[in-house]
Design a protein around this motif. Structure first.
Motif, PDB file in Angstrom:
ATOM      1  N   GLN A 161       0.844  -1.197   0.000  1.00 15.70           N
ATOM      2  CA  GLN A 161       0.000   0.000   0.000  1.00 15.70           C
ATOM      3  C   GLN A 161       0.876   1.242   0.000  1.00 15.70           C
ATOM      4  O   GLN A 161       1.841   1.347   0.752  1.00 15.70           O
ATOM      5  N   LEU A 162       0.534   2.209  -0.862  1.00 10.48           N
ATOM      6  CA  LEU A 162       1.254   3.477  -0.961  1.00 10.48           C
ATOM      7  C   LEU A 162       0.338   4.615  -0.534  1.00 10.48           C
ATOM      8  O   LEU A 162      -0.886   4.453  -0.458  1.00 10.48           O
ATOM      9  N   PRO A 163       0.909   5.803  -0.255  1.00 10.06           N
ATOM     10  CA  PRO A 163       0.065   6.958   0.103  1.00 10.06           C
ATOM     11  C   PRO A 163      -0.877   7.357  -1.028  1.00 10.06           C
ATOM     12  O   PRO A 163      -0.698   6.957  -2.183  1.00 10.06           O
ATOM     13  N   ALA A 164      -1.867   8.180  -0.677  1.00  8.33           N
ATOM     14  CA  ALA A 164      -2.824   8.752  -1.634  1.00  8.33           C
ATOM     15  C   ALA A 164      -3.624   7.682  -2.360  1.00  8.33           C
ATOM     16  O   ALA A 164      -4.031   7.866  -3.513  1.00  8.33           O
ATOM     17  N   SER A 167      -1.138   1.900  -4.927  1.00 10.24           N
ATOM     18  CA  SER A 167      -0.627   0.582  -4.515  1.00 10.24           C
ATOM     19  C   SER A 167       0.484   0.155  -5.460  1.00 10.24           C
ATOM     20  O   SER A 167       0.619   0.683  -6.569  1.00 10.24           O
TER      21      SER A 167
END
Length: 323
Positions: A161-164, A167
């Motif tokens: 999972q990545l920010p904003a 993914s």
């Protein structure tokens, strides 16, 4: 920086002048942000310029550190031996690294702004599972993946999972690893086969002895019967016992030959069938009696009276039983 700043000075009366440049000071090289604001009279004429110069050295150093870190990260991601794909919040691909394009065959231009296509998987159930898996952050799972050329590669996929809402999938090609495992297994099977053939040669000598003994019994019994007949006949009960002895000895030879043939044959591709464990062990032990006697081994079997059936390949089971 000097030439750029000098060229920008005529813009000061316009109110559009804003430059960042380096200066030499007693503290060393510093970064300055320089802005000019014109002051106008009632007629709209510029009568004065107000300038503001700010020391932005710390800001520029932080920006430079971030820029270099990003460059290093981009370089690392681009050349990692892992295929990386980044999806935006809407599930569209916005980045793939060089390893991803090498592994799967599509160029960056072909996949940018597109979702995960079901055609990347060999069937619809796998594609459906892959779409659901893309939201299971932190999980790792193997998937068969179809390349642009149509080849199927077994891959290990991890979702991050990545920010904003973004993914990232990290894909490791297991093809080489699987090929290496197959090679190791083939070499292991070759070693087993070599050991089996070596044992077969040793058993052949023992089997020859095992067969010679029953043949001598058959020959001796036949000679006795012939001699008795030549002397005028033989009692029916004595003849019956002699024939039964010849028959039992022939059956023993047949068992030895069956066991020897089973041990010599490659049974790896035979189907799994219900197999009598007692029968297999009996055939295997027929080959080993001489070796046991020659080495002073006394084998005792304690098996239940009932039949013991197992799902197995009889030939391979006999080969494993035979010492």
């Amino acid at each position: 920086d000097r030439a750029r700043v000098v060229a920008a000075l005529p813009r000061q009366p316009e109110g559009t002048y804003e430059e960042a440049y380096r200066v030499l000071s007693p503290l060393g090289e510093r970064w300055v942000r320089d802005r000019a604001f014109p002051v106008r009279n009632a007629a709209g004429e510029v009568v004065q310029l107000v300038g503001i110069a700010s020391d932005i050295t710390d800001v520029r150093q932080r920006e430079e550190a971030v820029r270099r870190a990003k460059e290093n990260l981009d370089l690392l991601i681009a050349h990692l031996p892992l295929a990386i794909c980044v999806y935006d919040a809407g599930g569209l691909r916005e980045f793939v690294n060089e390893e991803w394009t090498r592994l799967l065959g599509w160029t960056q231009a072909e996949v940018m702004g597109t979702p995960l296509p079901p055609t990347m998987f060999p069937d619809e159930p796998t594609a459906r599972e892959a779409r659901a898996f893309r939201h299971r952050f932190g999980d790792t799972q193997e998937f068969p993946v179809r390349t642009k050329a149509g080849a199927i590669k077994q891959c290990l996929v991890t979702v991050v999972q990545l920010p904003a809402g973004k993914s990232m999938t990290i894909v490791r090609d297991l093809s080489t690893e699987r090929a290496r495992e197959r090679l190791i297994e083939e070499q292991r099977q070759a070693m087993i086969e070599s050991a089996r053939l070596s044992s077969l040669g040793e058993m052949a000598a023992g089997a020859a002895h095992e067969i010679n003994n029953p043949l001598a019994i058959i020959q001796g019994t036949a000679d006795l019967v012939t001699s008795a007949l030549e002397r005028g006949g033989i009692a029916e009960d004595r003849l019956k016992r002699s024939m039964e002895r010849i028959s039992a000895t022939t059956n023993r030879i047949a068992k030895i030959i069956v066991g020897l043939k089973s041990f010599a044959r490659d049974g790896r591709k035979d189907p799994m069938v219900a197999t009598s464990l007692k029968q297999v062990m009996g055939e295997a032990l027929e080959l080993c009696q001489t070796r046991f006697r020659n080495n002073g081994v006394e084998l005792q079997l304690d098996l239940p009276e009932g039949e013991i059936l197992v799902s197995a390949r009889p030939v391979q089971l006999a080969q494993r039983d035979a010492p």
